[in-house]
Design an enzyme around this catalytic site. Structure first.
Site, short mmCIF file in Angstrom:
data_model
loop_
_atom_site.label_atom_id
_atom_site.label_comp_id
_atom_site.label_asym_id
_atom_site.label_seq_id
_atom_site.Cartn_x
_atom_site.Cartn_y
_atom_site.Cartn_z
N LYS A 142 0.91 -1.31 -0.05
CA LYS A 142 0.12 -0.05 0.11
C LYS A 142 0.84 1.40 -0.17
O LYS A 142 1.89 1.02 0.34
CB LYS A 142 -0.98 -0.15 1.14
CG LYS A 142 -0.84 0.91 2.37
CD LYS A 142 -1.76 0.67 3.36
CE LYS A 142 -2.12 2.06 3.90
NZ LYS A 142 -1.09 2.80 4.50
N HIS A 234 -7.42 -0.24 6.18
CA HIS A 234 -7.26 -0.92 7.63
C HIS A 234 -8.71 -1.18 8.38
O HIS A 234 -9.01 -1.87 8.73
CB HIS A 234 -6.42 -0.54 8.49
CG HIS A 234 -4.90 -0.07 7.99
ND1 HIS A 234 -4.39 -1.21 7.06
CD2 HIS A 234 -3.95 0.72 8.11
CE1 HIS A 234 -3.13 -0.99 6.86
NE2 HIS A 234 -2.98 0.42 7.45
C1 BG6 Z 1 0.25 2.22 7.97
C2 BG6 Z 1 0.00 3.81 7.79
O1 BG6 Z 1 -0.59 1.64 7.20
O2 BG6 Z 1 -0.27 1.90 9.27
C3 BG6 Z 1 0.77 4.56 8.95
O3 BG6 Z 1 0.45 4.32 6.72
C4 BG6 Z 1 0.19 4.05 10.35
O4 BG6 Z 1 0.37 6.01 8.88
C5 BG6 Z 1 0.35 2.51 10.35
O5 BG6 Z 1 1.02 4.46 11.56
C6 BG6 Z 1 -0.16 1.93 11.60
O6 BG6 Z 1 0.16 0.58 11.74
P1 BG6 Z 1 0.06 -0.24 13.15
O7 BG6 Z 1 0.48 -1.53 12.80
O8 BG6 Z 1 1.51 0.44 13.90
O9 BG6 Z 1 -1.01 0.00 13.76
#
Ligand code: BG6
Length: 481
Positions: A142, A234
């Site tokens: 992504k 997400h």
């Molecule tokens: C990523 C985003 O997909 O997910 C980031 O681009 C974000 O901005 C991150 O900080 C969060 O992932 P996790 O696994 O730390 O919750």
């Protein structure tokens, strides 16, 4: 099973911060299939040895427990090779093909850890030299597009070269053990499914809150924003897993068909409903864990007049028989009060009250991170005598504690799945495009509305309007109860 895993963008952040450490974990856990080679591809001219030394240095910045000692690194590094490639040069792809053909591994995984604007060109060049045969899989990181049109363009280019079954689109949330556990919770247990519907559930809240700001990613983030960065992928993936019908099997397409149906059932936004049901915010200076932090507009490489949102809260509904009328609230933001990702299922109150005092409806909290567990909130009697009010109690499961040593990190799991050809935890192109289709009216409405995001202080839970959004339905966010 022999495999060759190629990282395009071999000197990029994603490769050394996430992918190589995850592979090392797989190696350390003995999960990496024997007979593997890892090839990093990038522009610089350097030898295998120099690349390995560079990687060893980078590993020093990796989280302590995940860092290899010298001996481990030597063994792991023996699998790693480096190749210079200018991605605009067709003959460099031929060179790569020759290198791979000389070995003829059972599986070739091509991981595009580059800037997405290169995806189309890379896929076409791979196709032109025949690096799209049956043994090849392509992994796409992504952001997959900036809007529906650009996502479709990437998908067209990928589809022009690879079959859908060869395309592994990453949403790293799907690799988190806690997210996979959602499937087990719903479809491995008979307990919840009869209650998992509008008759028993009042509302569902999905929160992906971060304490971190945009850090050094200001330039990228400012062209992206929270809606594209977290909600389109997400948060919507989590929503589909919560709302989907039981799939007939645990196979990738059976699951992805059901997820797609949910995305297609989401209530479409109009300019009017965006104004009413979507709140965007941008952090100002504030305090995180007692430390002063700058506002978004003061971050490096962020324009002083940026209207980029660092927070989104929205209300939607899933228009089908199971969920009609049940609000789904999604919320994400940077520089919020906690690092907290959770799904809260708020059940309806009892239909008739026989106990004195306030009656708090049951709640199931699915904790994704930092803790990974389940909390079921109930009411009980202490047995303290007549006229006693009910007391909130909770059944609390800590999966990290229960399964600690067996847990596998998100990228580790996804890389191993890509090597093994398991598609369950990857996003299909139609899911991804449908998610863009749903998000686009929000982007359009914001583009036409110059009032911009609402300010909120770093260390808070976002703009007050996010609370009002939920309060309008007579509910509140979990931390406000
Ligand atoms: C990523 C985003 O997909 O997910 C980031 O681009 C974000 O901005 C991150 O900080 C969060 O992932 P996790 O696994 O730390 O919750």
């Amino acid at each position: 099973m022999s495999f060759d895993l190629v990282f395009f963008g071999g000197t990029g952040d994603l490769t050394w911060r996430k992918l190589m450490p995850a592979l090392f974990q797989a190696f350390r856990h003995g999960k990496l299939p024997e007979g593997g080679r890892i090839l990093a591809v990038a522009r610089d001219d350097q030898s295998d040895e120099r690349y390995r030394e560079w990687l060893k240095e980078r590993f020093r910045e990796v989280d302590g427990a995940k860092r290899p000692n010298d001996e481990e690194f030597e063994k792991f590094a023996a699998l790693i090779h480096y190749r210079r490639m200018d991605l605009s040069q067709p003959e460099h792809y031929q060179g790569l093909k020759d290198w791979l053909d000389a070995r003829n591994a059972d599986t070739v995984v091509l991981y595009l850890a580059t800037s997405p604007h290169l995806f189309t060109g890379i896929c076409q060049q791979l196709g032109a030299v025949g690096l799209n045969h049956d043994k090849v899989r392509v992994v796409l990181e992504k952001p997959l597009g900036h809007d529906l049109a650009s996502a479709q363009e990437i998908n067209r280019a990928v589809r022009g070269v690879f079959a859908e079954s060869q395309a592994f689109r990453i949403d790293h949330y799907l690799g988190k053990p806690s997210v996979q556990n959602l499937m087990a919770l719903r479809f491995g247990n008979a307990l919840f499914e009869p209650l998992w519907r509008r008759e028993s559930i009042a509302n569902i809240q999905i929160t992906l809150a971060e304490r971190l700001g945009v850090g050094t990613r200001g330039a990228f983030y400012d062209g992206t924003g929270a809606l594209r960065d977290m909600i389109q992928n997400h948060a919507l993936q989590l929503l589909t897993m919560i709302a989907m019908e039981p799939p007939s099997t645990n196979d990738a397409d059976a699951i992805r068909d059901e997820k797609l149906k949910v995305l297609r059932s989401l209530k479409p936004f109009t300019a009017e409903s965006v104004a009413r049901d979507v709140v965007r915010g941008q952090y100002r200076a504030g305090n995180i864990e007692g430390k002063a932090v700058p506002g978004y507009l003061e971050e490096v490489k962020v324009p002083a007049d940026s209207q980029c949102e660092t927070f989104v809260a929205l209300r939607t509904e899933v228009n089908n028989w199971r969920w009609a009328g049940v609000p789904f609230y999604l919320r994400t933001g940077k520089r919020l009060a906690e690092r907290d990702a959770e799904i809260v299922v708020n059940f309806r109150p009892v239909p008739h009250k026989i106990f004195p005092g306030a009656s708090q409806p049951n709640r199931l909290v699915i904790k994704l991170q930092p803790e990974d567990g389940l909390e079921l909130q109930l009411l009980a009697q202490k047995g303290a005598g007549a006229g006693e009010q009910l007391t909130p109690v909770s059944l609390d499961l800590d999966f990290d504690k229960a399964f600690a040593t067996q847990r596998v990190g998100a990228y580790e799991r996804l890389l191993l799945d890509a090597i093994a050809g398991r598609l369950n935890l990857f996003v299909r192109s139609d899911e991804q495009e449908q998610a863009w289709r749903w998000v686009e009216p929000i982007l359009d409405a914001w583009a036409a509305d110059t009032s911009g995001p609402r300010p909120y202080s770093a260390g808070s839970w976002g703009p007050a309007a996010a609370s009002a959004l939920v309060a309008r339905d007579g509910f509140s966010w979990a931390e406000e109860q």
